[in-house]
Scaffold this active site. Structure first.
Site, mmCIF file in Angstrom:
data_model
loop_
_atom_site.group_PDB
_atom_site.id
_atom_site.type_symbol
_atom_site.label_atom_id
_atom_site.label_comp_id
_atom_site.label_asym_id
_atom_site.label_seq_id
_atom_site.Cartn_x
_atom_site.Cartn_y
_atom_site.Cartn_z
ATOM 1 N N GLU A 82 28.797 -15.256 -4.630
ATOM 2 C CA GLU A 82 28.239 -15.720 -5.895
ATOM 3 C C GLU A 82 26.910 -15.005 -6.183
ATOM 4 O O GLU A 82 26.689 -14.493 -7.275
ATOM 5 C CB GLU A 82 28.050 -17.237 -5.798
ATOM 6 C CG GLU A 82 27.056 -17.854 -6.720
ATOM 7 C CD GLU A 82 26.359 -19.041 -6.040
ATOM 8 O OE1 GLU A 82 27.056 -19.996 -5.682
ATOM 9 O OE2 GLU A 82 25.133 -18.985 -5.866
ATOM 10 N N ASP A 139 34.288 -18.785 -7.741
ATOM 11 C CA ASP A 139 33.258 -18.426 -8.733
ATOM 12 C C ASP A 139 32.644 -17.070 -8.390
ATOM 13 O O ASP A 139 32.353 -16.280 -9.286
ATOM 14 C CB ASP A 139 32.198 -19.516 -8.867
ATOM 15 C CG ASP A 139 31.373 -19.717 -7.609
ATOM 16 O OD1 ASP A 139 31.883 -19.437 -6.509
ATOM 17 O OD2 ASP A 139 30.212 -20.162 -7.717
#
Lengths: 376, 966
Positions: A82, A139
């Site tokens: 991320e 993500d």
């Protein structure tokens, strides 16, 4: 040819809009026309969008190593997919190709150790081996694919486009579960969250729906229903409010279409979930219902935003560093027409990686879509 | 590897793009309520013209026949227009917006106007006219008594009304009401005003795309939308329902229009509108409401092509299960064949692809490309070829279309990767290797780099393999790739890099650790190892290369890449890792065997003589014994018996090499173009970066010499000897692999396609770790007898840089000097489908692309120099060796030329003659060796190979060569 191409995008958009109606959408009562939110959902490229290069220089100098590693300063100096994705996004936004290559180079050289195109999510310095987990974090994959897409658009570089497509299609085929009750679901990782692996599964994390990335991934992987995914995310957000909880918890069970806090996780609106309103605003999507509770949360305290137990509504802790407030400013502008001072673009002294990242993202959202939010 | 297999299904979605009917919605939005005719569909439907509402103003004898929203041109034919009127009652339960009993009612305004003027004759004429138009219509009663006060002098209001000046009209009415208290506008005017205002409101909301607001308005103003609401407003309302996902309401609205409206053109338009916004399965319900004539033909047959197109698209999107009926498909094919739009043929092609009739798909993709189909069509073409097993053609098509569409570049990389990574590398022409290397570098493709690396490795070209492995490990450090990298480092005796790699991936990649803790099975030597073994007997000789020389990433690139980062810390004294005191920090239970050992041979037992320093011997030789069961630090080996009764001992590893602390970061870094990315340039040279330095991390070293568990990683090879790992970051202390790249949650596209994938022509999983023992055992018969491209006599052959410009490649004859890479925009459209090229313009290998694989194998004497590319399928046919002119060495040149023309006997003869006057260079000796091999003089060839660099006169072949000439 051009006309065909142009049509193609329209048609895709229309088809996506025709995705099967979700149970949530069906049950909405008719409502009078709503007061307009100041949302801007236009398709805007990220490349070069950052108007405050100083913020980026400061960010680089504190969180990006010469090797290209983005360092989580509050978390044992580890790195994760991320953070690498955020670093790549900011580098594109700042039109800083050297930094982009460096961060992307580190990411692939150290985290792309799985046999597929997804990215191992956690890397700890000094450990043997440094990769802590072979699992991915969706993500992170989406952020990296998004950054590569924007980089390919900005710098017309084939290799970024190739990598963006490879990652985006892998996300599309390995982490999106189709035909569940709420619609398409984004699994937080390939392993560990599905209906087969958990009694309360599938478990999702709404902050992994990187809403501003989804329409952009159409550029490299048009065959996946990214809009449908965004819609199911919005629907789940609405459904999470229905059960009495005012705010979404970080980890939510959506078994049988029932949305509730997942077992084994604190039922908190915390460091993960604070990104939900930020991403919504950055994407410029949602309606008043989606923003209402976030706005109430942002108004709870003037200076320090609370971490909330969504079951009791009590404050469990607080977001102590100042960068988090940028999210509240952004919300205030969109929902209530408030403005913020230009100091949102000034990096905070001694701030850690995560609040600085959220501040920079809020700043980008403002500079890309809501320039009038800043008092001049 | 499997990526594109799976991608193809999802790609099917993208083809909708090709279906013009879906474009209607957008077009409608841009151009008003036009009924969009599908591009080049046969029937042309005149759009209604709602933007110009006819004036309802009574004008003598010219009462407008069309109400607002009426079609100006009736369609399609008078017969249909006179269709019987099976008007049913409006559906009571339908919860839609109040509908008119008709799309519109007869316009009685003129009638009432004449009545108000007491013009009996005109009233009668008007009644007749209306009855002619509307057979069911009954004239209103008391028409002469009804006129509203003031109706007679409303003309100025009607004028404003006709001009859509509603606000002005309201103001005028107010003014007059003030002026003449008691005056009221006529009910007719009031009613029409209200309806027009609704209409204008809905239209403006529609223009703004405010679908929810339209529905809210309609629900709140049921009466204003009116009984005889114009059909275009109903279309808008239905579209609003569809856009807000209220599909049932949308469908009911369309159904109500079909129930109540008899205007053929409007009925057709209704179906077309519905096709633009609803799923085809819903539209089928509307199609079921078609009126049929006595012969059974549906009124919607005129748009049957559009309907078929919708059904095909629905099938491609998994929204329809039944295949398209044969007759209907034939009709659509006939249309698509004739139509100029390549996407129509493309749709047929994708349909055949979806039903896995790949030969038909291929033909239709070809047809579409010949009509100008785009890169996505070419992508479908390439995949059809792949499904038909025509990999070489797939490669050519994907290469030719790689630039307009990144999917093709990816397919190009993946399709050849399959061949390149075979343990016994098949022959691949140099220009194919070169272009593959080029695309790999352009795309910074880890997949391509590892494929070339393995190809080089399996051809015993280790320095080149290393260069490619370095890039592969920088770009995509998968377990198999790091394994190959480490093997290559080992071969090249790059000790520091080798041990750095082993230590860096300890705990993560068992396969890499296997190199120093090999398994218990005997592996036959690889071809390269056999050759090496021979070479070791004669240490001075180079290793001959098998297969074609793999182009290196950059000939100018230094072979050894100096990694940046910290120098490797020396082994820490006092800390003994594996092989010493294992896992001192691990609690005892961690040492329990986490999973059943791979080989649990019954009867396998520890020999009695085995040293058992502590406690009972484990029942199973592979089972982890006790955590403290191990050799002493002095290296006393623990014996055990493997299933094959082969006594093995734990390999002794130099503790200064493993385990030691290294920088855990992978230091390899290359820019996308393959350039090495050094440490960050100094701030001064970076200009802007003066103000933006990066964090200078101190050199990093591993804190532990014992690896920790990583979730989803199987056990490490040395765990067989009892060494335990530290707990993972999340506390796990047992291996949990195999890791998850082959897994995905059920319900994902991945899991749904895996089954289909397994059944596909591509077969099972691709394993780059070359475990194909069977193939290895056949090594001697299947080694590709292809020399390196060193058959140049001007000097040592140097590998070409892979990143050459097209001009350079053309100049070197490696690419045909056509505009082979030009984009499809320049595609000259082939006129006759029979001569369809599958390339964009002048594809480099188009002529071959049409050949089935077997047809490429040229007879040995097919030696015309212009024959493009050598036959790849034959083991013994060499590639063309390029010979540069060297006037001083005519015989050598001749030999190379003969060789290139596969006249091996003649080549040998020339070499023999030359040998009388000059020593033979290595290059020429290679030609000699390969010529012998191709003449099946295997033993002689072996001798030449084994004495390649020897300047001595090669007795055997020279003798035999002389024998031939005499």
């Amino acid at each position: 040819m051009n006309i065909l191409l142009r049509l193609r995008f329209h048609i895709v958009a229309i088809l996506l809009a025709l995705a099967p109606a979700t149970c949530f959408a069906q049950s909405q009562p008719a409502q009078p026309p709503e007061i307009e939110l100041a949302l801007n959902a236009r398709d805007i490229p990220l490349g070069g969008a950052l108007k405050s290069p100083r913020f980026w220089y400061d960010y680089k100098a504190r969180f990006v190593s010469a090797q290209g590693r983005v360092i989580d300063t509050a978390n044992g100096l580890i790195s994760h997919s991320e953070g690498q994705g955020y670093g790549m996004l900011f580098a594109v936004a700042a039109n800083d190709r050297e930094a982009f290559d460096r961060i992307w180079g580190w990411t692939r050289a150290n985290l792309m150790v799985r046999d597929d195109q997804l990215i191992a999510w956690r890397w700890e310095p000094g450990q043997r081996p440094a990769v802590a987990d072979m699992n991915n974090a969706t993500d992170g994959d989406i952020l990296v694919a998004w950054a590569l897409t924007e980089a390919a658009e900005l710098w017309a570089e084939l290799s970024y486009r190739v990598a963006a497509r490879r990652i985006a299609t892998e996300v599309g085929r390995k982490t999106i579960v189709f035909k569940t009750k709420p619609g398409a679901l984004l699994m937080p990782a390939v392993t560990g969250f599905s209906a087969q692996e958990r009694p309360d599964g599938p478990v999702i994390n709404l902050s992994y729906y990187v809403f501003p990335a989804l329409p952009r991934l159409k550029i490299v992987a048009p065959e996946y229903d990214w809009s449908g995914l965004a819609q199911s995310g919005l629907d789940i957000l609405k459904a999470s409010n229905a059960g009495g909880a005012k705010l979404p918890s970080e980890w939510m069970s959506v078994r049988e279409g029932q949305v509730k806090p997942a077992d084994g996780f604190a039922p908190h609106f915390s460091y993960n979930a604070i990104r939900i309103p930020l991403y919504l605003a950055w994407a410029g999507i949602g309606d008043r219902d989606h923003y209402r509770e976030f706005m109430n949360w942002a108004k709870r305290r003037s200076s320090i935003l609370p971490i909330v137990d969504v079951k009791s509504g009590q404050e469990a802790d607080a977001f102590r560093e100042p960068g988090y407030a940028a999210v509240a400013h952004l919300l205030d502008c969109i929902v209530a027409g408030g403005t913020t001072s230009a100091d949102v673009a000034v990096p905070r002294e001694g701030q850690n990686y995560y609040p600085a990242t959220l501040q920079l993202m809020s700043l980008l959202a403002i500079q890309m879509r809501y320039a009038s939010c800043v008092r001049t | 590897m499997r990526a594109h297999l799976i991608a193809i299904t999802s790609i099917l979605c993208a083809l909708l793009i090709a279906t013009p009917f879906a474009a209607q919605a957008q077009a409608a939005r841009e151009e008003g309520f036009l009924v969009d005719v599908p591009a080049s569909a046969a029937p042309v439907i005149a759009p209604p013209a709602p933007r110009a509402p006819a004036k309802p103003v009574p004008q003598v004898e010219t009462v407008p026949a069309a109400a607002p929203g009426q079609s100006a041109k009736p369609w399609p034919s008078p017969e249909q227009a006179k269709a019987p009127d099976p008007r049913p009652e409006p559906e009571a339960g339908a919860k839609i917006v109040p509908l008119a009993t008709d799309g519109r009612g007869p316009d009685e305004s003129a009638l009432r106007y004449y009545a108000s003027l007491q013009q009996t004759r005109r009233v009668e004429t008007e009644i007749k006219r209306l009855q002619r138009l509307y057979p069911d219509w009954k004239p209103p009663e008391n028409i002469f008594n009804a006129p509203a006060a003031g109706a007679v002098d409303e003309q100025p209001f009607w004028d404003l009304f006709a001009l859509d000046k509603m606000e002005e009209l309201r103001a005028e009415i107010d003014k007059r009401m003030k002026k003449e208290p008691g005056w009221q506008p006529s009910p007719d005017l009031m009613d029409k005003m209200k309806r027009k205002e609704s209409r204008l409101n809905i239209t403006s909301l529609w223009k703004a795309g405010k679908w929810k607001d339209i529905i809210a308005f309609v629900r709140g103003n049921a009466e204003a939308v009116g009984e005889d609401t114009d059909v275009d407003i109903l279309w808008t309302v239905a579209e609003a329902y569809a856009k807000t996902k209220q599909t049932t309401d949308a469908l009911n609205t369309y159904k109500a229009i079909l129930k109540n409206n008899r205007e053929p053109s409007q009925r057709l338009a209704t179906v077309q509108k519905a096709m633009a916004v609803l799923r085809m399965s819903d539209v089928e319900e509307l199609l079921g409401m078609a009126k049929k004539d006595s012969r059974g033909y549906s009124e919607f047959d005129v748009i049957s092509i559009d309907i078929s197109r919708g059904r095909i698209s629905a099938y491609l999107h998994d929204e329809r299960e039944e295949p398209i009926p044969e007759a209907e498909l034939r009709a659509f094919e006939h249309y698509a064949k004739e139509d100029k739009d390549p996407n129509q043929a493309g749709l047929v092609a994708w349909y055949y692809y979806k039903i896995r009739t790949f030969s038909q798909a291929l033909e239709w993709f070809k047809h579409s490309v010949s009509r100008g189909g785009d890169a996505m069509i070419a992508h479908g073409l390439a995949h059809s070829l792949r499904e038909l097993g025509l990999y070489r053609e797939t490669e050519d098509v994907a290469y030719a279309w790689r630039e307009p569409l990144v999917n093709n570049a990816i397919l190009f990389i993946d399709i050849l990767e399959r061949d390149l990574t075979k343990q016994v590398p098949p022959y691949i022409e140099p220009e194919r290797l070169l272009r593959y290397a080029q695309v790999t570098m352009d795309g910074a493709s880890g997949e391509g780099a590892q494929a070339l690396a393995w190809y080089a490795y399996n051809s015993c070209q280790f320095p080149t393999a290393l260069e490619w492995f370095e890039r592969a490990v920088a770009w995509l450090p998968k377990e198999a790739t790091v394994y190959g990298y480490a093997l290559t480092l080992q071969k090249l005796k790059k000790t520091k890099e080798f041990w750095d790699t082993i230590n860096r991936y300890d705990g993560l990649f068992p396969k890499v650790i296997d190199i120093i803790y090999p398994d218990d099975y005997q592996h036959p030597p690889t071809p390269c190892e056999l050759v090496e073994g021979r070479a070791q007997q004669r240490p001075a000789q180079p290793v001959p290369q098998y297969g074609y020389s793999v182009p290196s990433p950059y000939t100018a690139q230094p072979t050894a890449i100096a990694p940046y980062g910290a120098p490797r810390p020396a082994a820490m004294p006092g800390i003994v890792g594996y092989g010493g005191t294992p896992a001192p920090a691990a609690p005892p239970q961690q040492a329990q065997p986490a999973q059943a050992p791979v080989a649990q041979a019954p009867g396998a037992a520890m020999p009695a003589a085995q040293p058992q320093p502590f406690g009972q011997p484990p029942a199973n030789p592979y089972a982890t014994p006790q955590p403290f069961y191990a050799q002493t630090p002095q290296g006393m080996p623990g014996y055990y018996q493997n299933p094959n009764q082969v006594y093995r001992r734990e390999p002794r590893i130099d503790r200064k090499l493993f385990p030691v602390s290294v920088d855990p970061q992978n230091p390899l870094r290359f820019y996308p173009t393959g350039r090495y990315m050094g440490p960050q340039a100094s701030a001064a040279s970076q200009g802007m970066a003066m103000q933006s330095p990066l964090v200078n991390e101190p050199p990093m070293a591993m804190l532990q010499l014992v690896a920790r568990r990583v979730p989803d990683v199987t056990r490490m090879p040395y765990e067989r000897w009892g060494y335990a790992l530290l707990p993972g970051y999340n506390g796990i202390n047992i291996p949990t692999g195999p890791h998850s790249s082959e897994k995905a949650p059920s319900g994902t596209l991945w899991t749904t396609i895996m089954a289909r994938d397994a059944a596909s022509t591509r077969g099972g999983a691709f394993d780059p770790i070359r475990n194909d023992v069977a193939a290895l055992l056949q090594r001697m018969s299947s080694i590709p007898r292809v020399p390196p491209p060193a058959a140049s006599i001007t000097g040592p052959w140097t590998a070409p840089r892979p990143y050459k410009s097209r001009e350079q490649l053309e100049a070197e004859g490696l690419l045909q000097p056509a505009n082979a890479s030009a984009g499809p925009a320049d595609v000259p459209r082939a006129s006759a489908p029979a001569s369809v090229s599958m390339m964009p313009p002048g594809g480099a290998t188009a002529p071959q692309a049409e050949l089935p694989p077997g047809a490429r194998e040229l007879p040995p004497q097919a030696t015309k120099p212009s024959v493009p590319a050598a036959p790849p399928q034959s083991n013994i046919v060499p590639p063309k060796a390029r010979v540069e002119s060297n006037a001083r060495d005519t015989l050598g040149k001749q030999a190379a030329e003969f060789y290139n023309r596969k006249q091996f006997a003649e080549a040998l003869e020339a070499l023999d003659r030359r040998l009388k006057t000059a020593p033979e260079s290595t290059d020429l000796r290679l030609i000699r060796a390969w010529s012998l091999l191709n003449l099946n003089r295997v033993e002689e060839a072996k001798q030449v190979f084994s004495t390649l660099s020897s300047p001595a006169r090669p007795r055997a072949s020279a003798d035999s060569g002389n024998a031939r000439t005499r």
